[in-house]
Design a protein around this motif. Structure first.
Motif, PDB file in Angstrom:
ATOM      1  N   ALA A  47       0.631  -1.271   0.043  1.00  0.00           N
ATOM      2  CA  ALA A  47      -0.135   0.059   0.144  1.00  0.00           C
ATOM      3  C   ALA A  47       0.843   1.263   0.126  1.00  0.00           C
ATOM      4  CB  ALA A  47      -0.866   0.004   1.304  1.00  0.00           C
ATOM      5  N   ARG A  48       0.591   2.370  -1.093  1.00  0.00           N
ATOM      6  CA  ARG A  48       1.460   3.516  -1.145  1.00  0.00           C
ATOM      7  C   ARG A  48       0.558   4.512  -0.237  1.00  0.00           C
ATOM      8  NH1 ARG A  48       3.528   2.004  -7.040  1.00  0.00           N
ATOM      9  NH2 ARG A  48       5.392   0.331  -6.038  1.00  0.00           N
ATOM     10  N   GLU A  49      -0.447   4.322   0.346  1.00  0.00           N
ATOM     11  CA  GLU A  49      -1.142   5.245   1.036  1.00  0.00           C
ATOM     12  C   GLU A  49      -2.240   4.474   2.245  1.00  0.00           C
ATOM     13  OE1 GLU A  49      -4.547   7.268  -1.197  1.00  0.00           O
ATOM     14  OE2 GLU A  49      -3.671   6.236  -2.788  1.00  0.00           O
ATOM     15  N   ALA A  50      -2.389   5.194   3.206  1.00  0.00           N
ATOM     16  CA  ALA A  50      -3.562   4.580   4.070  1.00  0.00           C
ATOM     17  C   ALA A  50      -4.811   4.266   3.344  1.00  0.00           C
ATOM     18  CB  ALA A  50      -3.764   5.409   5.299  1.00  0.00           C
ATOM     19  N   ALA A  51      -5.441   3.277   3.838  1.00  0.00           N
ATOM     20  CA  ALA A  51      -6.842   2.690   3.501  1.00  0.00           C
ATOM     21  C   ALA A  51      -7.586   1.793   3.963  1.00  0.00           C
ATOM     22  CB  ALA A  51      -6.466   2.281   1.744  1.00  0.00           C
ATOM     23  N   ARG A  83      -1.909   0.869   6.583  1.00  0.00           N
ATOM     24  CA  ARG A  83      -1.077   2.169   6.627  1.00  0.00           C
ATOM     25  C   ARG A  83      -0.180   2.328   5.352  1.00  0.00           C
ATOM     26  NH1 ARG A  83       1.843   0.812  11.983  1.00  0.00           N
ATOM     27  NH2 ARG A  83       2.010  -1.049  10.961  1.00  0.00           N
ATOM     28  N   LYS A  84       0.331   3.377   5.066  1.00  0.00           N
ATOM     29  CA  LYS A  84       0.969   3.789   4.035  1.00  0.00           C
ATOM     30  C   LYS A  84       2.619   2.526   4.008  1.00  0.00           C
ATOM     31  CE  LYS A  84       3.920   7.145   1.740  1.00  0.00           C
ATOM     32  NZ  LYS A  84       4.174   8.660   1.376  1.00  0.00           N
ATOM     33  N   THR A 117     -12.502   2.035   0.992  1.00  0.00           N
ATOM     34  CA  THR A 117     -11.834   3.456   1.702  1.00  0.00           C
ATOM     35  C   THR A 117     -12.966   4.526   1.634  1.00  0.00           C
ATOM     36  OG1 THR A 117      -9.942   2.752   1.071  1.00  0.00           O
ATOM     37  CG2 THR A 117     -10.143   5.018   1.742  1.00  0.00           C
ATOM     38  N   ARG A 274     -12.031   7.229  -5.736  1.00  0.00           N
ATOM     39  CA  ARG A 274     -10.807   7.375  -6.075  1.00  0.00           C
ATOM     40  C   ARG A 274      -9.965   6.028  -5.928  1.00  0.00           C
ATOM     41  NH1 ARG A 274      -5.876   8.406  -3.886  1.00  0.00           N
ATOM     42  NH2 ARG A 274      -6.788   8.570  -1.824  1.00  0.00           N
ATOM     43  N   ILE A 276      -7.177   3.657  -4.957  1.00  0.00           N
ATOM     44  CA  ILE A 276      -5.844   3.556  -4.082  1.00  0.00           C
ATOM     45  C   ILE A 276      -4.728   3.214  -4.712  1.00  0.00           C
ATOM     46  CG2 ILE A 276      -5.096   2.888  -1.874  1.00  0.00           C
ATOM     47  CD1 ILE A 276      -7.524   4.983  -1.585  1.00  0.00           C
ATOM     48  N   ASP A 277      -3.570   3.901  -4.478  1.00  0.00           N
ATOM     49  CA  ASP A 277      -2.505   3.867  -4.832  1.00  0.00           C
ATOM     50  C   ASP A 277      -1.750   2.346  -4.409  1.00  0.00           C
ATOM     51  OD1 ASP A 277       0.231   3.853  -6.312  1.00  0.00           O
ATOM     52  OD2 ASP A 277       0.736   5.590  -5.490  1.00  0.00           O
TER      53      ASP A 277
END
Length: 283
Positions: A47-51, A83-84, A117, A274, A276-277
């Motif tokens: 994960a490159r961002e929190a989600a 988490r990221k 998310t 959106r 998620i990255d």
């Protein structure tokens, strides 16, 4: 929110179709050209961002359909926060197989994590109220079953999965049928006792007519401001379930939920989320 997974058998045709679309008519020519046969590797889906995670079951299925010998270890399950920088899944085995399934797995996982998310964000705004956040049929064609599952992973609830689930009488049905009284009379005459009936109203006058005529289990209060919703809930007085819809955003949902409605439906959960990255990293 922890949800029992769907059977892989249900998801397989959708995932298989996505893999076939990506492989085209000649397979992964890049991987076949540059990766020596027999090369094995370990990869991590990060994960490159929190989600709030969703799509891990679908990603696993994508890798398994590409190569049943891949070793898969899910570190964070669907419905759990991340988490990221967290690793969601570890994949070991044929480097060629991992690379060929990568994009399909990430496409599903990123999008479904986006749905979960966004759902979780709305659910958080309704805490302390009776309102449940629910999705609609405004889903991506062909992806409804997994997008609706992602709503559950985010702590929301599902509305109809298809037109055959329940009777939902919208404004155009009312217009075509000749009014509220005729349309509710038709449902009483023809609907199975096992089928729920919901009717949409835009005004308190329409709600008054619905309450007078009877025959509905749920009323959809469309595009009403919080003051009108509060009055509508008072008028209903527990005789039907009350669902609010229209202009539901993270900024408005708390005020809507405070009016006493039972459900808040939002098409945006599955049409305006959106992605998620997420990324697949080797090594």
């Amino acid at each position: 929110m922890t949800q029992a997974p769907l059977p892989d058998l249900v998801l397989e045709p959708m995932v298989r179709a996505a893999l076939l679309e990506d492989l085209g008519t000649n397979g992964d020519i890049t991987t076949r050209t540059v990766i020596p046969a027999g090369t094995t590797y370990a990869a991590r889906l990060n994960a490159r961002e929190a989600a709030v995670v969703s799509g891990m079951q679908v990603a696993r299925l994508a890798f398994r359909l590409m190569d049943a010998d891949l070793q898969l270890n899910t570190r964070i399950d669907d419905g759990q926060p991340c988490r990221k920088g967290d690793t969601l899944m570890e994949i070991r085995g044929s480097a060629a197989s991992i690379l060929s399934a990568e994009r399909v797995a990430l496409n599903f996982a990123g999008r479904l994590t986006g749905v979960a998310t966004q759902t979780a964000a709305l659910v958080a705004e309704t805490r302390g109220t009776r309102a449940r956040i629910t999705c609609t049929r405004k889903t991506t064609p062909g992806l409804r079953i997994v997008e609706k599952q992602a709503v559950l992973h985010g702590g929301g609830f599902n509305h109809r999965h298809s037109l055959s689930d329940a009777i939902l009488i919208k404004d155009n049905h009312i217009a075509a049928a000749g009014g509220i009284a005729p349309v509710l009379a038709a449902t009483r005459a023809q609907a199975s006792h096992m089928i729920k009936v919901e009717i949409e109203v835009d005004t308190l006058d329409q709600l008054t007519e619905v309450l007078k005529v009877g025959g509905a289990d749920v009323v959809l209060l469309d595009n009403m401001d919080p003051a009108m919703l509060r009055e509508a809930v008072s008028m209903i007085d527990g005789r039907m379930l009350a669902e609010a819809s229209g202009n539901v955003t993270r900024e408005t949902v708390a005020a809507i939920s405070s009016t006493g409605v039972d459900y808040i439906s939002s098409g945006a959960l599955t049409h305006s989320y959106r992605t998620i990255d997420l990324g697949l990293d080797f090594g």
